[in-house]
Structure formats: structure tokens, C-alpha cells
Design a protein around this motif. Structure first.
Motif, PDB file in Angstrom:
ATOM      1  N   TYR A 119       8.241   4.233  -8.339  1.00 19.17           N
ATOM      2  CA  TYR A 119       7.519   4.778  -7.194  1.00 19.17           C
ATOM      3  C   TYR A 119       8.486   4.928  -6.029  1.00 19.17           C
ATOM      4  O   TYR A 119       9.027   3.938  -5.533  1.00 19.17           O
ATOM      5  N   VAL A 120       8.711   6.167  -5.626  1.00 21.24           N
ATOM      6  CA  VAL A 120       9.563   6.460  -4.480  1.00 21.24           C
ATOM      7  C   VAL A 120       8.643   6.779  -3.305  1.00 21.24           C
ATOM      8  O   VAL A 120       8.051   7.857  -3.242  1.00 21.24           O
ATOM      9  N   GLN A 121       8.494   5.836  -2.386  1.00 19.96           N
ATOM     10  CA  GLN A 121       7.620   6.046  -1.231  1.00 19.96           C
ATOM     11  C   GLN A 121       8.442   6.699  -0.125  1.00 19.96           C
ATOM     12  O   GLN A 121       9.316   6.073   0.472  1.00 19.96           O
ATOM     13  N   ASN A 122       8.144   7.959   0.140  1.00 19.37           N
ATOM     14  CA  ASN A 122       8.955   8.717   1.094  1.00 19.37           C
ATOM     15  C   ASN A 122       8.231   9.023   2.398  1.00 19.37           C
ATOM     16  O   ASN A 122       8.712   9.820   3.200  1.00 19.37           O
ATOM     17  N   ARG A 123       7.106   8.356   2.638  1.00 20.40           N
ATOM     18  CA  ARG A 123       6.425   8.466   3.927  1.00 20.40           C
ATOM     19  C   ARG A 123       5.606   7.202   4.173  1.00 20.40           C
ATOM     20  O   ARG A 123       5.228   6.488   3.247  1.00 20.40           O
ATOM     21  N   GLU A 124       5.393   6.917   5.466  1.00 20.40           N
ATOM     22  CA  GLU A 124       4.571   5.782   5.901  1.00 20.40           C
ATOM     23  C   GLU A 124       5.037   4.456   5.304  1.00 20.40           C
ATOM     24  O   GLU A 124       4.236   3.624   4.870  1.00 20.40           O
ATOM     25  N   THR A 125       6.353   4.226   5.299  1.00 21.86           N
ATOM     26  CA  THR A 125       6.873   2.942   4.831  1.00 21.86           C
ATOM     27  C   THR A 125       6.985   1.966   6.000  1.00 21.86           C
ATOM     28  O   THR A 125       7.075   2.366   7.163  1.00 21.86           O
ATOM     29  N   ALA A 126       7.014   0.696   5.676  1.00 27.32           N
ATOM     30  CA  ALA A 126       7.127  -0.330   6.711  1.00 27.32           C
ATOM     31  C   ALA A 126       8.491  -0.287   7.392  1.00 27.32           C
ATOM     32  O   ALA A 126       8.610  -0.566   8.592  1.00 27.32           O
ATOM     33  N   SER A 127       9.509   0.094   6.656  1.00 29.35           N
ATOM     34  CA  SER A 127      10.879   0.076   7.176  1.00 29.35           C
ATOM     35  C   SER A 127      11.269   1.365   7.900  1.00 29.35           C
ATOM     36  O   SER A 127      12.266   1.389   8.631  1.00 29.35           O
ATOM     37  N   GLY A 128      10.509   2.434   7.687  1.00 26.67           N
ATOM     38  CA  GLY A 128      10.904   3.737   8.211  1.00 26.67           C
ATOM     39  C   GLY A 128      11.918   4.439   7.331  1.00 26.67           C
ATOM     40  O   GLY A 128      12.326   5.568   7.602  1.00 26.67           O
ATOM     41  N   LYS A 129      12.327   3.764   6.272  1.00 26.86           N
ATOM     42  CA  LYS A 129      13.230   4.329   5.273  1.00 26.86           C
ATOM     43  C   LYS A 129      12.447   4.591   3.983  1.00 26.86           C
ATOM     44  O   LYS A 129      11.391   3.999   3.745  1.00 26.86           O
ATOM     45  N   VAL A 130      12.976   5.476   3.161  1.00 30.40           N
ATOM     46  CA  VAL A 130      12.407   5.645   1.831  1.00 30.40           C
ATOM     47  C   VAL A 130      12.560   4.331   1.069  1.00 30.40           C
ATOM     48  O   VAL A 130      13.614   3.689   1.123  1.00 30.40           O
ATOM     49  N   GLU A 131      11.503   3.917   0.384  1.00 31.82           N
ATOM     50  CA  GLU A 131      11.513   2.668  -0.358  1.00 31.82           C
ATOM     51  C   GLU A 131      11.226   2.935  -1.839  1.00 31.82           C
ATOM     52  O   GLU A 131      10.450   3.825  -2.174  1.00 31.82           O
ATOM     53  N   ALA A 149      12.343  -1.714  -2.296  1.00 31.21           N
ATOM     54  CA  ALA A 149      13.748  -1.751  -1.897  1.00 31.21           C
ATOM     55  C   ALA A 149      14.017  -0.656  -0.870  1.00 31.21           C
ATOM     56  O   ALA A 149      13.685   0.512  -1.080  1.00 31.21           O
ATOM     57  N   VAL A 150      14.611  -1.030   0.238  1.00 24.70           N
ATOM     58  CA  VAL A 150      14.900  -0.085   1.325  1.00 24.70           C
ATOM     59  C   VAL A 150      16.157   0.710   0.958  1.00 24.70           C
ATOM     60  O   VAL A 150      17.183   0.137   0.590  1.00 24.70           O
ATOM     61  N   THR A 151      16.061   2.024   1.050  1.00 24.90           N
ATOM     62  CA  THR A 151      17.179   2.893   0.679  1.00 24.90           C
ATOM     63  C   THR A 151      17.905   3.407   1.917  1.00 24.90           C
ATOM     64  O   THR A 151      17.521   3.121   3.059  1.00 24.90           O
ATOM     65  N   ALA A 152      18.918   4.222   1.673  1.00 23.39           N
ATOM     66  CA  ALA A 152      19.714   4.787   2.770  1.00 23.39           C
ATOM     67  C   ALA A 152      19.031   5.978   3.430  1.00 23.39           C
ATOM     68  O   ALA A 152      19.476   6.439   4.482  1.00 23.39           O
ATOM     69  N   PHE A 153      17.934   6.458   2.847  1.00 24.79           N
ATOM     70  CA  PHE A 153      17.288   7.669   3.345  1.00 24.79           C
ATOM     71  C   PHE A 153      16.183   7.368   4.351  1.00 24.79           C
ATOM     72  O   PHE A 153      15.348   6.473   4.125  1.00 24.79           O
TER      73      PHE A 153
END
Length: 305
Positions: A119-131, A149-153
Motif C-alpha cells: 500500500y503506497v499512501q500518497n495523500r493525507e499521510t501523518a508525515s506529509g510524505k508518501v508512506e 515507512a516514510v519515503t523521500a517523496f
């Protein structure tokens, strides 16, 4: 339910069509499936293989149901060729059914030769990054081996996200194909290698920004490096679905395929490139989920010329 089988090509006509000099002209499989239509409760895809016990020589038809499930969890359903029944019972997962703020896919994340649910969460994440979260296939998607996992994006919805081994090093990469709002005004490919914390490639391609089709990575030329694929299924010059591929070895600068298929433009389902029949050549797959004859339909354009 029994699948509704569409009219197939007669054997003689089928063989004659397969002799065509252009790929994606031979329709080698066109049939209904186990799944009723319309079907819009989550993503559809073809994948090898959803369950280790699969013995089919063809890709599985997969439904990842993220909404309107009969439980409160995301469910995975898979059907083996010829797609007339389920491969196993409906599988509940560790993910809540409202987990629909991103992209779902199947890939072997942990290297155990069993597909995992990603699951690549690319909106509305807690970190503001893709998770990225991964449920282990060995646990039948019950145990998380990667949890948000917080990514570089930064979170972004201006393109297509995919998880695959881009460079053939045995580890999955997170790919963002940005096809709108780019600085270069061209389609761009952004790649973060596992564990996805560092962007290792950012490349502008020869493709103008376009949203008239599907973008994905797939290994077209079997060189171990994923290539950039554009399946344009609406607004084409030819009136037919068109396939363009940029070589990964050239860092997506060289177009190695640009052809029209036998399929008229249509936008009632999912288009995908995959080696459907396991012959070493990518095929054009159309999973038609709406405006069908009663069930989800599978249409395959043979990749061989």
C-alpha cells in the motif's frame, strides 16, 4: 457464478491473425470471468502469482477490494486462468477497508518468492510524505513487514506510483511517474531505492505531459531494467489504443516501441502490460469492469509480432 464467455476467434482466423507483423493485433483471449460487473470497489490487475500454490502458466486476475467488502478489512481475490472461479477463498487482510488514500499492488518485498500486498499512501499521510506499508504474503496478508515507512517523496497525486525492481538488483524500488505539473513540462520518472528514503533517479523523458492513458514500468526488452510504458487508450491519432515504450537502459530517452493495437479506444476498465502467457514477451491486457456483458471481462492482445 459461471462466466459469460465471449465469442472467440475461430482457430483458422486466430492463427492467421497471429501471423500479423505488428504486435497487439492478435486477440488471444477474450472472455468473461468469475467476477460480476460493474466492479469499482478497488483496483484490478494481472499478476504472477498471488498464491504460491498457483500452477497456471498464465497471470492471475486480481481484485483488491478496498471498499464495500463483507468485513471491515481490505480483501484480496484472485482467479487463475481461465478466470471462471476463485483460486482460493476470499482473503481478508490486516488493512482496514477505508485504506483508500493511495495505490495498491502486489510484489515480492521480502524476497521469499511469495507476493506481498503493498500500500503506497500518497495523500493525507501523518508525515506529509508518501508512506509505504507491506503485508506479508507468507502470512496471507495478515502481518505487516513494513508499517507506514516514510519515503523521500512528498505526498503527490500528479502521476502514477508503482513498486517493482527497476534495476534488477533484487530489491524493490518506489517509482513515481509524474505526468502532470512537472518542472520540465515533460513526463518525469522519479525513483527511490529500498528502503525508499533516498531518491536515486530523477529523469525527464521525451514524452510530453499526458493524461490520456496509463503509465507503468515493465521490462519490455528483457535486459533486466524496467522500461517506461505509455498505454494511450483515449484521444489517439489512430483511433486505436496505442503503446509507446521508452528504454530503461537509455534512462527513458530512446523510444523502442510506438504502435497502434487492434483495440479501439476505450476507457471502461484497466489497461496493463504484462507477460500474460509467460512466453517472455509483454502482452496488452484490458480488464473491462463496466459496460460489460455481465461479468468483468479479460481481453489480451498478444505481444508477439
Amino acid at each position: 457464478m459461471r462466466p459469460l464467455t465471449l465469442t472467440l476467434l475461430p482457430i483458422i482466423g486466430h492463427l492467421a491473425t497471429m501471423a500479423s507483423a505488428t504486435p497487439y493485433q492478435a486477440r488471444i483471449h477474450e472472455t468473461g470471468s468469475y467476477f460480476p460487473a460493474p466492479a469499482d470497489n478497488g483496483p484490478w490487475l494481472m499478476s504472477y502469482y498471488v498464491y504460491p500454490s498457483s500452477s497456471s502458466s498464465h497471470a492471475d486476475l486480481v481484485s483488491i477490494q478496498t471498499a464495500n467488502t463483507n468485513t471491515d478489512t481490505v480483501q484480496v481475490l484472485a482467479s487463475r486462468y481461465p478466470y471462471s472461479s476463485l483460486s482460493s477463498q476470499r482473503t481478508n487482510t490486516v488493512f482496514a477497508a477505508d485504506s483508500n488514500k493511495g495505490v495498491w499492488t502486489l510484489a515480492d518485498y521480502d524476497g521469499d518468492n511469495v507476493l506481498d500486498l503493498i500500500y503506497v499512501q500518497n495523500r493525507e499521510t501523518a508525515s506529509g510524505k508518501v508512506e509505504v506499508s507491506v503485508a506479508s504474503g507468507a502470512s496471507v496478508f495478515q502481518s505487516l513487514v513494513l508499517d507506514r515507512a516514510v519515503t523521500a517523496f512528498d505526498v503527490a497525486v500528479n502521476g502514477h506510483w508503482q513498486v517493482l525492481d527497476v534495476d534488477g538488483d533484487g530489491s524493490l524500488d518506489l517509482v513515481y511517474i509524474q505526468n502532470s505539473g512537472t518542472a520540465s513540462n515533460m513526463v518525469e520518472v522519479h525513483i527511490a531505492s529500498a528502503p525508499f528514503s533516498t531518491i536515486t533517479q530523477k529523469t525527464s523523458t521525451p514524452f510530453p505531459i499526458a493524461a490520456d492513458g496509463t503509465w507503468q514500468m515493465a521490462n519490455y526488452d528483457n535486459d533486466g531494467i524496467a522500461d517506461l510504458v505509455y498505454i494511450q487508450n483515449i484521444n489517439t491519432a489512430s483511433g486505436y489504443v496505442e503503446i509507446s515504450i521508452a528504454s530503461g537502459a537509455s534512462e527513458y530517452q530512446s523510444i523502442v516501441q510506438n504502435v497502434a493495437s487492434a483495440y479501439s479506444t476505450e476507457n471502461n476498465g484497466v489497461w496493463q502490460m504484462i507477460d500474460w502467457d509467460n512466453d517472455g514477451v509483454l502482452d496488452l491486457v484490458y480488464i473491462k469492469t463496466v459496460e460489460t456483458s455481465g461479468s468483468v471481462e479479460v481481453h489480451i492482445g498478444w505481444g508477439r509480432d
